[in-house]
Design a protein around this motif. Structure first.
Motif, PDB file in Angstrom:
ATOM      1  N   LEU A 227      -5.909  10.335 -11.607  1.00 26.94           N
ATOM      2  CA  LEU A 227      -5.287  10.315 -10.288  1.00 26.94           C
ATOM      3  C   LEU A 227      -3.931  10.996 -10.321  1.00 26.94           C
ATOM      4  O   LEU A 227      -3.145  10.793 -11.257  1.00 26.94           O
ATOM      5  CB  LEU A 227      -5.111   8.872  -9.808  1.00 26.94           C
ATOM      6  CG  LEU A 227      -6.361   8.002  -9.756  1.00 26.94           C
ATOM      7  CD1 LEU A 227      -5.988   6.571  -9.365  1.00 26.94           C
ATOM      8  CD2 LEU A 227      -7.385   8.571  -8.777  1.00 26.94           C
TER       9      LEU A 227
ATOM     10  N   GLY B  28       0.722   4.962  -5.143  1.00 24.74           N
ATOM     11  CA  GLY B  28       0.915   6.345  -4.719  1.00 24.74           C
ATOM     12  C   GLY B  28       0.064   7.368  -5.440  1.00 24.74           C
ATOM     13  O   GLY B  28       0.108   8.554  -5.106  1.00 24.74           O
TER      14      GLY B  28
ATOM     15  N   VAL C 171      -1.710   7.719   1.655  1.00 25.64           N
ATOM     16  CA  VAL C 171      -2.967   8.368   1.323  1.00 25.64           C
ATOM     17  C   VAL C 171      -2.725   9.862   1.416  1.00 25.64           C
ATOM     18  O   VAL C 171      -2.195  10.346   2.405  1.00 25.64           O
ATOM     19  CB  VAL C 171      -4.086   7.941   2.300  1.00 25.64           C
ATOM     20  CG1 VAL C 171      -5.356   8.734   2.015  1.00 25.64           C
ATOM     21  CG2 VAL C 171      -4.332   6.450   2.186  1.00 25.64           C
TER      22      VAL C 171
ATOM     23  N   THR D 235      -2.899   8.765  -5.278  1.00 25.91           N
ATOM     24  CA  THR D 235      -3.964   8.732  -4.282  1.00 25.91           C
ATOM     25  C   THR D 235      -4.986   9.854  -4.413  1.00 25.91           C
ATOM     26  O   THR D 235      -6.036   9.804  -3.760  1.00 25.91           O
ATOM     27  CB  THR D 235      -3.355   8.810  -2.869  1.00 25.91           C
ATOM     28  OG1 THR D 235      -2.562  10.004  -2.767  1.00 25.91           O
ATOM     29  CG2 THR D 235      -2.483   7.592  -2.588  1.00 25.91           C
ATOM     30  N   ASP D 236      -4.709  10.879  -5.231  1.00 27.03           N
ATOM     31  CA  ASP D 236      -5.600  12.035  -5.279  1.00 27.03           C
ATOM     32  C   ASP D 236      -6.331  12.079  -6.614  1.00 27.03           C
ATOM     33  O   ASP D 236      -5.717  12.248  -7.669  1.00 27.03           O
ATOM     34  CB  ASP D 236      -4.794  13.321  -5.086  1.00 27.03           C
ATOM     35  CG  ASP D 236      -5.674  14.555  -4.982  1.00 27.03           C
ATOM     36  OD1 ASP D 236      -6.892  14.400  -4.750  1.00 27.03           O
ATOM     37  OD2 ASP D 236      -5.156  15.674  -5.135  1.00 27.03           O
ATOM     38  N   GLU D 237      -7.658  11.949  -6.576  1.00 30.44           N
ATOM     39  CA  GLU D 237      -8.449  12.093  -7.797  1.00 30.44           C
ATOM     40  C   GLU D 237      -8.617  13.578  -8.100  1.00 30.44           C
ATOM     41  O   GLU D 237      -9.287  14.300  -7.366  1.00 30.44           O
ATOM     42  CB  GLU D 237      -9.818  11.431  -7.639  1.00 30.44           C
ATOM     43  CG  GLU D 237     -10.660  11.514  -8.909  1.00 30.44           C
ATOM     44  CD  GLU D 237     -11.979  10.792  -8.777  1.00 30.44           C
ATOM     45  OE1 GLU D 237     -12.033   9.583  -9.101  1.00 30.44           O
ATOM     46  OE2 GLU D 237     -12.954  11.435  -8.305  1.00 30.44           O
TER      47      GLU D 237
ATOM     48  N   ASP E 212       0.837  -1.194   0.000  1.00 25.18           N
ATOM     49  CA  ASP E 212       0.000   0.000   0.000  1.00 25.18           C
ATOM     50  C   ASP E 212       0.873   1.246   0.000  1.00 25.18           C
ATOM     51  O   ASP E 212       1.901   1.314   0.671  1.00 25.18           O
ATOM     52  CB  ASP E 212      -0.911   0.034   1.235  1.00 25.18           C
ATOM     53  CG  ASP E 212      -2.010  -1.008   1.136  1.00 25.18           C
ATOM     54  OD1 ASP E 212      -2.228  -1.512   0.018  1.00 25.18           O
ATOM     55  OD2 ASP E 212      -2.635  -1.308   2.168  1.00 25.18           O
TER      56      ASP E 212
ATOM     57  N   ARG F 295      -3.604   3.400  -6.934  1.00 24.67           N
ATOM     58  CA  ARG F 295      -3.682   4.033  -5.613  1.00 24.67           C
ATOM     59  C   ARG F 295      -2.631   3.444  -4.672  1.00 24.67           C
ATOM     60  O   ARG F 295      -1.999   4.170  -3.896  1.00 24.67           O
ATOM     61  CB  ARG F 295      -5.089   3.876  -5.028  1.00 24.67           C
ATOM     62  CG  ARG F 295      -6.145   4.757  -5.713  1.00 24.67           C
ATOM     63  CD  ARG F 295      -7.460   4.731  -4.960  1.00 24.67           C
ATOM     64  NE  ARG F 295      -8.472   5.547  -5.583  1.00 24.67           N
ATOM     65  CZ  ARG F 295      -8.596   6.871  -5.429  1.00 24.67           C
ATOM     66  NH1 ARG F 295      -7.727   7.524  -4.659  1.00 24.67           N
ATOM     67  NH2 ARG F 295      -9.573   7.533  -6.035  1.00 24.67           N
ATOM     68  N   ARG F 296      -2.430   2.144  -4.739  1.00 23.40           N
ATOM     69  CA  ARG F 296      -1.408   1.527  -3.901  1.00 23.40           C
ATOM     70  C   ARG F 296      -0.005   1.998  -4.283  1.00 23.40           C
ATOM     71  O   ARG F 296       0.881   2.059  -3.435  1.00 23.40           O
ATOM     72  CB  ARG F 296      -1.487  -0.001  -3.995  1.00 23.40           C
ATOM     73  CG  ARG F 296      -2.744  -0.601  -3.389  1.00 23.40           C
ATOM     74  CD  ARG F 296      -2.587  -2.079  -3.104  1.00 23.40           C
ATOM     75  NE  ARG F 296      -2.314  -2.866  -4.290  1.00 23.40           N
ATOM     76  CZ  ARG F 296      -3.239  -3.381  -5.084  1.00 23.40           C
ATOM     77  NH1 ARG F 296      -4.530  -3.136  -4.841  1.00 23.40           N
ATOM     78  NH2 ARG F 296      -2.906  -4.106  -6.133  1.00 23.40           N
TER      79      ARG F 296
ATOM     80  N   ARG G  98      -3.270  14.110  -0.697  1.00 21.53           N
ATOM     81  CA  ARG G  98      -3.855  15.036  -1.653  1.00 21.53           C
ATOM     82  C   ARG G  98      -2.728  15.851  -2.267  1.00 21.53           C
ATOM     83  O   ARG G  98      -1.802  16.275  -1.564  1.00 21.53           O
ATOM     84  CB  ARG G  98      -4.863  15.942  -0.935  1.00 21.53           C
ATOM     85  CG  ARG G  98      -5.572  16.974  -1.808  1.00 21.53           C
ATOM     86  CD  ARG G  98      -6.532  17.759  -0.928  1.00 21.53           C
ATOM     87  NE  ARG G  98      -7.100  18.918  -1.618  1.00 21.53           N
ATOM     88  CZ  ARG G  98      -8.248  18.896  -2.275  1.00 21.53           C
ATOM     89  NH1 ARG G  98      -8.940  17.778  -2.341  1.00 21.53           N
ATOM     90  NH2 ARG G  98      -8.708  19.993  -2.861  1.00 21.53           N
TER      91      ARG G  98
END
Length: 282
Positions: free
Chosen positions: A120, A260, A17, A262-264, A14, A257-258, A19
């Motif tokens: 992302l 990196g 998480v 992580t930001d949509e 993972d 996402r895993r 922004r």
């Protein structure tokens, strides 16, 4: 521009998480790619009160619909049909709440929801394992090389080692040549064998829109390795954001996402003419 990609499906730890520190600015930039004309790649866009009407070098037509109320959908679609002189165009809605509000009205007018795309942004570094020894990544810089890139891409996306037809290759090469002014294409090899491809938009905000590994070479970290290679080059170029697009809710999205991403920063859903296109004329 028609973003899409595949993954080689490797398992990874993972990632963080977070922004992107310039989330809003990056969102505005990405949205501008679909709402602003780009003559250098044959993309023409006209802004209207109900949305953005576009066509590209291949005559694909689109409406980015921006009305907020269901009662405004049918009139907007009618104006778009008059503009495009056809109902054979895609409708995009690039806000989740708006898409929820307008879906029933779009269905009633003959446009059925298709897949949604998520863009992302990488936060931090790519958490990817090294690829196999001997993996080399090269830039595609000539038409012949682009043909090899296209051949590898088509087989990767199809998960099939059947060689593409001449028509398939011609179509893929034409699309890539049209976007060459704003894109960079890379081919990964193991020895002399082409095994994977990556394509990304250039500039201060770079987005990977094609990533594929041929079926016999998956589960070896190749796609992740060339993604990390691109990310490192982007850092050296001091870009503001490193982006990737994918089907919303799909397995590749979970993998990215895993890694990196992580930001949509942008999202849109496509709607296409469904089983009763005649309604769109009323």
């Amino acid at each position: 521009m028609e973003p899409s990609l595949t993954s080689d499906g490797d398992r990874r730890q993972d990632g963080p998480v977070g922004r992107h520190p310039e989330h809003d600015a990056v969102h505005d930039e990405v949205r501008s790619w679909y709402t602003t004309s780009a003559p250098e790649i044959g993309l023409s866009i006209v802004a209207e009160g109900f949305g953005f009407l576009s066509s590209d070098w291949s005559q694909r037509k689109r409406l980015v619909l921006t009305v907020d109320f269901p009662d405004d959908v049918a009139p907007a679609l009618a104006k778009a049909a008059d503009f495009h002189r056809t109902i054979a165009f895609e409708v995009w809605v690039d806000d989740r709440a708006r898409a929820d509000r307008l879906t029933a009205a779009l269905r009633a007018s003959g446009w059925a929801p298709a897949h949604a795309t998520s863009v992302l942004a990488l936060v931090g570094t790519v958490h990817a394992a090294a690829g196999p020894d001997g993996l080399a990544v090269e830039d595609v810089g000539a038409t012949a090389e682009l043909g090899e890139w296209a051949n590898t891409k088509i087989r990767g996306f199809a998960s099939d080692e059947t060689l593409p037809t001449g028509e398939q290759l011609e179509s893929e090469i034409a699309g890539r040549q049209a976007e060459w002014p704003v894109c960079r294409y890379q081919l990964a090899r193991l020895g002399a064998e082409p095994v994977a491809i990556l394509g990304h938009y250039t500039g201060g905000d770079q987005m990977v829109f094609n990533l594929a590994t041929r079926l016999p070479f998956r589960h070896r970290g190749i796609a992740q390795s060339i993604l990390a290679h691109w990310s490192e080059e982007a850092v050296e170029q001091a870009v503001r954001s490193r982006l990737i697009n994918c089907d919303d809710g799909g397995l590749p999205q979970a993998l990215y996402r895993r890694l990196g991403f992580t930001d949509e920063v942008y999202w849109y859903r496509r709607f296409r003419v469904g089983t009763d296109p005649g309604r769109a004329r009323r």
